[in-house]
Design an enzyme around this catalytic site. Sequence first.
Site, PDB file in Angstrom:
ATOM      1  N   ASP A 204     -43.645  52.756 -49.534  1.00  0.00           N
ATOM      2  CA  ASP A 204     -44.002  53.887 -48.070  1.00  0.00           C
ATOM      3  C   ASP A 204     -45.271  53.851 -48.370  1.00  0.00           C
ATOM      4  O   ASP A 204     -45.851  53.453 -48.911  1.00  0.00           O
ATOM      5  CB  ASP A 204     -42.683  54.827 -48.321  1.00  0.00           C
ATOM      6  CG  ASP A 204     -43.446  55.229 -49.340  1.00  0.00           C
ATOM      7  OD1 ASP A 204     -44.137  55.052 -50.143  1.00  0.00           O
ATOM      8  OD2 ASP A 204     -42.863  56.942 -50.161  1.00  0.00           O
ATOM      9  N   ASP A 206     -47.552  57.280 -49.061  1.00  0.00           N
ATOM     10  CA  ASP A 206     -47.685  59.192 -49.169  1.00  0.00           C
ATOM     11  C   ASP A 206     -48.686  59.690 -48.203  1.00  0.00           C
ATOM     12  O   ASP A 206     -49.302  59.726 -49.052  1.00  0.00           O
ATOM     13  CB  ASP A 206     -47.410  59.282 -50.629  1.00  0.00           C
ATOM     14  CG  ASP A 206     -46.277  58.205 -51.181  1.00  0.00           C
ATOM     15  OD1 ASP A 206     -45.282  58.400 -50.899  1.00  0.00           O
ATOM     16  OD2 ASP A 206     -46.095  57.503 -51.439  1.00  0.00           O
ATOM     17  N   ASP A 296     -43.807  59.342 -46.129  1.00  0.00           N
ATOM     18  CA  ASP A 296     -44.078  60.862 -46.620  1.00  0.00           C
ATOM     19  C   ASP A 296     -45.758  61.792 -46.696  1.00  0.00           C
ATOM     20  O   ASP A 296     -46.215  61.336 -46.621  1.00  0.00           O
ATOM     21  CB  ASP A 296     -43.713  61.239 -48.054  1.00  0.00           C
ATOM     22  CG  ASP A 296     -42.185  60.529 -48.394  1.00  0.00           C
ATOM     23  OD1 ASP A 296     -41.322  60.658 -47.324  1.00  0.00           O
ATOM     24  OD2 ASP A 296     -42.123  60.240 -49.686  1.00  0.00           O
TER      25      ASP A 296
HETATM   26  P1  DGT Z   1     -44.399  52.711 -53.686  1.00  0.00           P
HETATM   27  O1  DGT Z   1     -42.614  52.232 -54.422  1.00  0.00           O
HETATM   28  O2  DGT Z   1     -44.768  51.956 -53.236  1.00  0.00           O
HETATM   29  O3  DGT Z   1     -44.124  54.130 -52.415  1.00  0.00           O
HETATM   30  O4  DGT Z   1     -44.834  53.512 -55.228  1.00  0.00           O
HETATM   31  P2  DGT Z   1     -45.464  54.323 -55.221  1.00  0.00           P
HETATM   32  O5  DGT Z   1     -45.826  55.250 -56.527  1.00  0.00           O
HETATM   33  O6  DGT Z   1     -46.224  55.513 -54.401  1.00  0.00           O
HETATM   34  O7  DGT Z   1     -43.643  55.643 -55.456  1.00  0.00           O
HETATM   35  P3  DGT Z   1     -42.988  56.630 -54.312  1.00  0.00           P
HETATM   36  O8  DGT Z   1     -43.942  56.974 -53.026  1.00  0.00           O
HETATM   37  O9  DGT Z   1     -41.727  56.642 -54.387  1.00  0.00           O
HETATM   38  O10 DGT Z   1     -43.496  58.009 -54.847  1.00  0.00           O
HETATM   39  C1  DGT Z   1     -45.033  58.170 -55.478  1.00  0.00           C
HETATM   40  C2  DGT Z   1     -45.375  60.089 -56.544  1.00  0.00           C
HETATM   41  O11 DGT Z   1     -44.793  60.758 -55.960  1.00  0.00           O
HETATM   42  C3  DGT Z   1     -44.228  59.480 -57.718  1.00  0.00           C
HETATM   43  O12 DGT Z   1     -45.168  59.332 -58.291  1.00  0.00           O
HETATM   44  C4  DGT Z   1     -43.378  60.657 -57.838  1.00  0.00           C
HETATM   45  C5  DGT Z   1     -43.968  61.031 -56.846  1.00  0.00           C
HETATM   46  N1  DGT Z   1     -42.792  61.579 -56.007  1.00  0.00           N
HETATM   47  C6  DGT Z   1     -42.073  61.244 -55.193  1.00  0.00           C
HETATM   48  N2  DGT Z   1     -40.838  61.721 -54.653  1.00  0.00           N
HETATM   49  C7  DGT Z   1     -41.170  62.785 -54.970  1.00  0.00           C
HETATM   50  C8  DGT Z   1     -40.510  64.613 -54.771  1.00  0.00           C
HETATM   51  O13 DGT Z   1     -39.569  64.298 -53.832  1.00  0.00           O
HETATM   52  N3  DGT Z   1     -41.629  65.663 -54.987  1.00  0.00           N
HETATM   53  C9  DGT Z   1     -42.322  65.240 -55.798  1.00  0.00           C
HETATM   54  N4  DGT Z   1     -43.193  66.105 -56.641  1.00  0.00           N
HETATM   55  N5  DGT Z   1     -42.994  63.811 -56.219  1.00  0.00           N
HETATM   56  C10 DGT Z   1     -42.376  63.393 -55.833  1.00  0.00           C
HETATM   57 MG    MG Z   2     -45.713  55.866 -52.079  1.00  0.00          MG
END
Ligand code: DGT
Ligand code: MG
Length: 372
Positions: A204, A206, A296
């Site tokens: 995704d 963010d 997000d």
């Molecule tokens: P990806 O799978 O390539 O999108 O990898 P990331 O590391 O971008 O993972 P992602 O998008 O699921 O989440 C990014 C960061 O944001 C993760 O380290 C934890 C945080 N995060 C995700 N969902 C929530 C939430 O609902 N609340 C809070 N505070 N942090 C969140």
């Molecule tokens: Mg992400």
Amino acid sequence: SSVSSDKATQETPSYACQRRTPLHHHNKEIVDALQILALSASFQGSEARYLGFTRAASVLKCLPFTLQSAEEVKDLQFCGGHSKTVIQEILEDRVCREVEMVKNSEHYQSMKVLTGIFGVGIRTADKWYRDGIRSLSDLNEIEGKLTGEQKAGLLHYTDLQQPVTRDEAERVEQLVKGALQSFVPDVQVTMTGGFRRGKQEGHDVDFLITHPNEEALNGLLRKAVAWLDSKGSILYHHIKGRSHNFARSSTMDGHETCYAIFALPNACPEKSPDAGTIQPDLDKSPPRNWKAVRVDLVVAPYSEYSYALLGWTGSKHFERELRRFSLQVKKMSLNSHGLFDIEKKCHYPATSEEEIFAHLGLLYLTPSERNA
Ligand code: DGT
Ligand code: MG
């Protein structure tokens, strides 16, 4: 040999937030195998086994060399016996029987497909599995029971399974910034998550949104999302409001957040030399000129911005370790809003991520060193 065992016995700090974890490392094959076992454990509801395999994988990501012999594995720190056996088997036989069994198991395969749907967590997927649901087509029978989020997730499943490229993430950023700036020209928008850690693709995109004047943020997210929706840029969204009365000490985060699926227009094609020639239109269905992308959007008040930035940059395991370190070693409670000293009963304001690391007595790690 003594040289290789010296390499392995080098001090590894016990918490992932105390060491630099780069995006690219030297033990991909083994890390991938351990992460499959971690995922499988989480599918089975075993938090302890999930953590054991995740920690072992995370330790290997920091090793400055490629593991070559089973001998080197003996002295690895923070690797449980089960993980060590898996690593040794891979080093000796190239494959691990347990990993192969997991990959071929019906539960693992179905859970991977079902939890891959936007809006479906492990509990829901496991309940469905126990009700006999194995695949996406099985879900048609319970369509009436799906949430709006899950229906959208199912509808755009194929697109959302494709990784989001950095180029796509940057085009989403332009869309998001354009919408927000049409209401508040000097709003601050930062791409967080994996892309901020240097990943070239993600599941995704963010974003964290803030402004020095808190008034400027009031209603901004809803207005910007409605504007994008009116232009046809949004396929699905729901906004979770800010929770004002959440406990500061809790691990829950309460920022206003929009979980969305964007219809991202395709990049303008480069003009090819034969751009003028007429192509026969063999396929009558018009080509789709957009891709569904998960986005997000998080709004943080300026005073909490650095904490929100640290909290949304990840990785998930890094965040988990950072909070565990804070609580166990520093007796402080950390979340995306702030840092609370449980013994002194006070909050620590911060205007940068560097300050937060300093409050915790940790060496500063750049986002690209947080790929734990
Ligand atoms: P990806 O799978 O390539 O999108 O990898 P990331 O590391 O971008 O993972 P992602 O998008 O699921 O989440 C990014 C960061 O944001 C993760 O380290 C934890 C945080 N995060 C995700 N969902 C929530 C939430 O609902 N609340 C809070 N505070 N942090 C969140
Ligand atoms: Mg992400």
